[in-house]
Design an enzyme around this catalytic site. Structure first.
Site, PDB file in Angstrom:
ATOM      1  N   ALA A   1     -53.246  43.739 114.833  1.00 16.65           N
ATOM      2  CA  ALA A   1     -53.202  44.528 113.522  1.00 16.65           C
ATOM      3  C   ALA A   1     -51.661  44.728 113.544  1.00 16.65           C
ATOM      4  O   ALA A   1     -50.927  44.998 114.270  1.00 16.65           O
ATOM      5  CB  ALA A   1     -54.042  45.667 113.462  1.00 16.65           C
TER       6      ALA A   1
ATOM      7  N   ASP B   1     -53.081  38.001 118.690  1.00 11.13           N
ATOM      8  CA  ASP B   1     -53.837  38.546 117.644  1.00 11.13           C
ATOM      9  C   ASP B   1     -53.557  39.956 117.606  1.00 11.13           C
ATOM     10  O   ASP B   1     -54.064  40.957 118.305  1.00 11.13           O
ATOM     11  CB  ASP B   1     -55.239  38.152 117.636  1.00 11.13           C
ATOM     12  CG  ASP B   1     -56.324  38.475 116.636  1.00 11.13           C
ATOM     13  OD1 ASP B   1     -55.635  39.098 115.605  1.00 11.13           O
ATOM     14  OD2 ASP B   1     -57.461  38.270 116.627  1.00 11.13           O
TER      15      ASP B   1
ATOM     16  N   LYS C   1     -40.981  48.373 111.372  1.00 12.69           N
ATOM     17  CA  LYS C   1     -41.163  46.939 111.598  1.00 12.69           C
ATOM     18  C   LYS C   1     -42.706  46.573 111.292  1.00 12.69           C
ATOM     19  O   LYS C   1     -42.889  45.561 110.674  1.00 12.69           O
ATOM     20  CB  LYS C   1     -40.937  46.724 113.151  1.00 12.69           C
ATOM     21  CG  LYS C   1     -39.426  46.876 113.493  1.00 12.69           C
ATOM     22  CD  LYS C   1     -39.308  46.629 114.692  1.00 12.69           C
ATOM     23  CE  LYS C   1     -37.834  46.969 115.309  1.00 12.69           C
ATOM     24  NZ  LYS C   1     -37.511  46.954 116.919  1.00 12.69           N
TER      25      LYS C   1
ATOM     26  N   GLY D   1     -53.740  36.665 125.343  1.00 11.17           N
ATOM     27  CA  GLY D   1     -54.815  35.947 125.356  1.00 11.17           C
ATOM     28  C   GLY D   1     -55.667  35.765 126.468  1.00 11.17           C
ATOM     29  O   GLY D   1     -56.656  35.533 126.779  1.00 11.17           O
TER      30      GLY D   1
ATOM     31  N   HIS E   1     -64.173  40.354 104.394  1.00  5.79           N
ATOM     32  CA  HIS E   1     -63.821  40.698 105.853  1.00  5.79           C
ATOM     33  C   HIS E   1     -64.216  39.596 106.530  1.00  5.79           C
ATOM     34  O   HIS E   1     -65.202  38.922 106.532  1.00  5.79           O
ATOM     35  CB  HIS E   1     -64.494  41.720 106.426  1.00  5.79           C
ATOM     36  CG  HIS E   1     -64.000  42.387 107.772  1.00  5.79           C
ATOM     37  ND1 HIS E   1     -64.571  41.788 108.815  1.00  5.79           N
ATOM     38  CD2 HIS E   1     -62.982  43.256 108.120  1.00  5.79           C
ATOM     39  CE1 HIS E   1     -64.130  42.384 109.879  1.00  5.79           C
ATOM     40  NE2 HIS E   1     -63.016  43.172 109.576  1.00  5.79           N
TER      41      HIS E   1
END
Length: 355
Positions: free
Chosen positions: A185, A183, A235, A317, A125
């Site tokens: 998941a 960023d 997707k 961001g 990780h």
């Protein structure tokens, strides 16, 4: 417990928190430089309001190091390098250390070739992926980073876990102080957020997860026993699979069910994989042309009339950058559950908490 009966949410100076995290990692067995790298990666996440990837991970990192499941003194080596491409074998070492080497290699290759790519295998990780893409924007490059994870997500059309949350980050420099930093998941949510909700005893939104019977749930503990859903249905499933291709198959390493679980599998290594790409902007277009284009794109977004309930359109961001500014002024926010775990960990390892 630092003189308290129960832990509570607090704010702490980032530098003090970073020193504490490094001391914990060193006490758990890491070399000093590696301990500092892991600490910096974790505190980076906390500073940016990403508690799911912050120092709350210290207890499980320490446990796996102490059990010998993570190699505290790895011999990481580049097993292949050809032109602008390289492959790093992390020797089951700390993920943040391996990922940093991977992105540094990609950036170095990009300086020479305009493009640099590095695949990493046999890792662990590695924290928030934006930590690595911002290494590229810091030198004026575009960065791409992805990592595979153990299966906690059902594939589209399936009812058993086969894919990890498999996050991906893309970051690009801008003329202003805040770079473009995506960023995310590829699952509906990062699993760390569900873990944090379970620690806090708070429900999760609908659409994040299903329980062990495949039924939608808002109970984070039931979700951890069940599975997360892919973001945007097919997707997200496709993106997660693409990350496994880049981080696992391309690296010559593990993917899918070949990757061990961080929190509940202590009889095998994680074998996570990562992928890093760096693009030297100047090899594609004049830097001033790129900067001007980014400025116009951002200005056009900012000129968008906000929808009801929103103050403005934000660049990916920007919320994290605002949280980082707040952390510099008032300290890094640590949830009560994390404070409790860190105090317990500090007592066990004999490392004083910095509060």
């Amino acid at each position: 417990m630092s003189g308290r009966e129960t832990a509570h949410e607090l704010r702490i100076d980032a530098a003090r928190l970073r020193r504490f995290a490094a001391q914990v990692m060193a006490r758990a067995g890491l070399r000093p430089d590696d301990a500092e790298r892991v600490a910096d990666c974790l505190v980076y996440a906390d500073q940016r309001g990403l508690a799911s990837h912050g120092v709350g991970r210290l207890p499980i990192y320490a446990k796996r190091l102490e059990m010998g499941i993570v190699n505290a003194r790895p011999n990481m080596r580049f097993v292949r390098e050809d032109g602008a491409a390289a492959t790093l074998d992390a020797d089951n070492g700390p993920g943040a250390v391996a990922a940093t080497l991977g992105m540094q290699k990609a950036i170095g290759l990009a300086w020479r070739h305009g493009v640099g790519a590095c695949a990493v295998r046999e890792s662990n990780h590695c924290g928030a992926m934006a930590y690595y893409t911002e290494m590229a924007t810091a030198v004026g490059m575009i960065g791409v980073a992805a990592t595979s994870a153990n299966p906690t997500v059902v594939p589209w059309g399936g009812r058993a876990t086969r894919l990890g949350t498999n996050p991906i980050s893309v970051a690009a420099p801008t003329p202003g102080d805040v770079p473009f930093v995506l960023d995310a998941a590829t699952s509906a949510v990062a699993r760390g957020k569900v873990i944090l909700a379970a620690k806090d005893g708070t429900p999760i939104p609908e659409g994040w997860a299903v329980d062990a019977e495949g039924r939608p749930t808002t109970d984070p503990r039931a979700a951890l026993e069940g599975a997360l859903l892919p973001m945007a249905g097919p997707k997200g499933y496709g993106l997660a699979l693409a990350v496994d291709v880049l981080c696992g198959v391309l690296a010559g390493g593990a993917f899918g069910r070949g990757i061990g679980a961080l929190y509940n599998e202590f009889d095998r290594a994680q074998r996570s994989g990562h992928f890093f790409l760096a693009l030297d902007v100047a090899r594609f277009v004049a830097p001033e042309t790129f900067a001007g284009g980014m400025a116009r794109m951002i200005a056009d977004l900012k000129a968008t009339p906000p929808a009801a309930g929103f103050r403005e359109v934000l660049l990916p961001g920007e919320p994290e950058a605002a949280a980082e500014r707040q952390a510099r002024e008032t300290g890094v926010a640590l949830p009560a559950a994390v404070v409790q775990e860190l105090e317990d960990l500090s007592q066990r390892l004999g490392v004083s908490v910095p509060w």
